[in-house]
Structures are given as C-alpha cells and as structure tokens.
Design an enzyme around this catalytic site. Sequence first.
Site, PDB file in Angstrom:
ATOM      1  N   LYS A 197       0.834  -1.197   0.000  1.00 14.43           N
ATOM      2  CA  LYS A 197       0.000   0.000   0.000  1.00 14.43           C
ATOM      3  C   LYS A 197       0.875   1.256   0.000  1.00 14.43           C
ATOM      4  O   LYS A 197       1.812   1.391   0.796  1.00 14.43           O
ATOM      5  CB  LYS A 197      -0.915   0.014   1.226  1.00 14.43           C
ATOM      6  N   ASN A 226      -4.533   3.237  -4.006  1.00 14.91           N
ATOM      7  CA  ASN A 226      -5.877   3.547  -3.499  1.00 14.91           C
ATOM      8  C   ASN A 226      -6.285   4.995  -3.766  1.00 14.91           C
ATOM      9  O   ASN A 226      -6.724   5.711  -2.869  1.00 14.91           O
ATOM     10  CB  ASN A 226      -5.974   3.242  -1.998  1.00 14.91           C
ATOM     11  N   GLU A 252      -1.907  -0.462  -9.102  1.00 18.10           N
ATOM     12  CA  GLU A 252      -3.356  -0.470  -8.906  1.00 18.10           C
ATOM     13  C   GLU A 252      -3.905   0.896  -8.492  1.00 18.10           C
ATOM     14  O   GLU A 252      -3.361   1.549  -7.595  1.00 18.10           O
ATOM     15  CB  GLU A 252      -3.709  -1.519  -7.839  1.00 18.10           C
ATOM     16  N   ASP A 277      -9.417  -0.333  -9.643  1.00 19.99           N
ATOM     17  CA  ASP A 277     -10.078  -0.998  -8.519  1.00 19.99           C
ATOM     18  C   ASP A 277     -11.314  -0.198  -8.153  1.00 19.99           C
ATOM     19  O   ASP A 277     -12.427  -0.507  -8.583  1.00 19.99           O
ATOM     20  CB  ASP A 277      -9.128  -1.134  -7.335  1.00 19.99           C
ATOM     21  N   LYS A 301     -13.871  -6.891  -7.082  1.00 20.49           N
ATOM     22  CA  LYS A 301     -14.199  -7.096  -5.670  1.00 20.49           C
ATOM     23  C   LYS A 301     -15.694  -7.344  -5.577  1.00 20.49           C
ATOM     24  O   LYS A 301     -16.497  -6.519  -6.019  1.00 20.49           O
ATOM     25  CB  LYS A 301     -13.785  -5.890  -4.827  1.00 20.49           C
TER      26      LYS A 301
END
Length: 327
Positions: A197, A226, A252, A277, A301
Amino acid sequence: MTERLDISVQTSKVDQVYLKFKHEGVYLDESEGKSMYKISDLTFDLKRYEYFETFHIAGSSRNYAENIGIKITLDDGTYGIGEASPSYRVNGEVVSALMSLQSIIKDMISGLDVREYGKIFKIMDGFSRTAPSVKAAVQYATLDALGNSMGLPVYMLLGGSKSKIETDKTVSIDTLERMVKKAEEFFGEGFNSLKIKVGENLKEDMDKMLAISDATHGSYYVVDANQGYSAKEAIQFAKYLYDHQINVKVFEQPVVWNDIEGLKLVRYNSPIPVAADEGVKTKYDAYQMIKNDCVDFINIKLMKSGLSDALAIIELAKISNVGLMIG
C-alpha cells in the site's frame, strides 16, 4: 390378471423426481419436490471483527470491521450463507442502513426457487449502486443454498474451471522499517506475491519500495495507491519503480476513481501495467474502462460488483485481453 402397483421411489436429491408406477402406465410427478428449493427465510446478523493491528491505506485507517452475515433458508431446512463487508469509502454504504433492508429483501425473494437463481440475481442487481455488498452476500448465499442442496460447492456451480489460485498478502502503510519487516515476514511464510500500500507520500513510497525490494528478492509486487496520487505523481512513481528494476507486476488505482482521463494518461505513460479498482464497481464501469483503453487489469471485488456483475466483467475482460485479479 394385471397386478396393480403403487410404488414411490426418491431417485436423488438433485431432481427430487418421484416415479409412480400404476397399472395404467408410468408417469412423472414432481409436485412433492417442487418446494424444497424455495426460499422460506432470510436473516441478517451484524458481526464485528477487531483487527490485530491497524490497517492503513491512502486516505483511510481502520482497526475493526462491521460485517453483515446473511443466511438464506429453503423450505426443507437447507441453508446457504454469505457475508457483506460494507464500505463507506468505496460504496457509500452505512451498516445501520443496510441492516434495515433485511425485511425488504426477504419479501422480494421469499418463495423464489434457487434453481432459478437468475431471477434472484436480477432482483439484487437493483441494489448495485445503493447496497452492493448486500447484493453480493445475498447472491452468494443463494448459490450456497443451491449447492448445499445438490452436494456441490459454489465454485463447481460456476463451472469449476480452476481448482487452485494464487493469493498475495498485503503490507499496509506504516513506517519504512515496519513495512520492510512485514514484507520479510510474509515472504518468509511463502507468499511470493505481496501487495504494498502506497499513495500518501511519493518520496517516502519510493524509498519504501526500494527497501522492500532489497529485503525480499524473488518476490513480485502489486503496488496499490488507493487513489492517492495525481496522474503526474503516478507516472513519476511508475518510472522510478521501472528504472530501479523493482519487480512490480501491477500498479493499482493510482488516481481518484472517477478520473478516467487521468488513469488513461498514467497507463499510456507507465512502463508498468495499470489496474482499476475503486473505478470499477459494475459491469458498466468495466465496459467504459475497457472501451476508453484505460486499463491493463481490473480488480474485481465482490463487495463492489456482486456475483452477477463480477461474472459479466470476467467475460468482458476475456474478450478484451484485459487481465483480472480479485481482491
């Protein structure tokens, strides 16, 4: 003289077809088995999980989760379970609001036959934007109930094309020293793929990735921002990773979820494959990302997409030569 026979035989739980032989001939009577696949009850159960340590990603930090356990019971007592993991950050979901949907959804699906699960999936598709995690859990519980009735796990109901998968382990945002220690620990446990992350400080992220790479030779990485970077920062970061020969397979969600042009700019200028994502919640989002040439990978997801949209995204990706991951 003709002998009169009246014999009932239950052939299997899958079909529940009863053969009744009489002197007039042989006929099929399925009426006795029709109701066993019908939904009789739906329950929600609030669950709380305390994390062993804080889970920190760009813009968010948590030390517990509240999930909703969902159980579908059929007329014969067979049941299936699913679990919703709501997210306000991604889906705008609030747990207390989702709990109030129990009686509404129960009324909508009670009496439906799980063998015709497409009808149940279609009803739950109506919750795609408002309660996607509940949609996912109800759809899974439906298939689980059907599978339990037939003696099959869900993955076989979906085709069983794979018998095993590879998973990674996630290193959340922390100090450089702690992130390196976690990466070494996970790598030592046999996880060759690590998700790292990043996304809160570009310079620190560069230093962390270099240190993690030095400490875990032989591993490869999914780097997940993210939504934390601007497009320019993301391009700078990707080029740094490439120039320093850090074995990153996927970059990502580098930019905010609705910055389609920014994501496309990153992809066109990144030497590392780019994934969406948070930017892909439904099959329609996936279609737009693929159509606009924004992604090399899509992270499915279930809590964003539910099973129905996830299955559609898989087919879209296959015909478009876009890679997939599930996380």
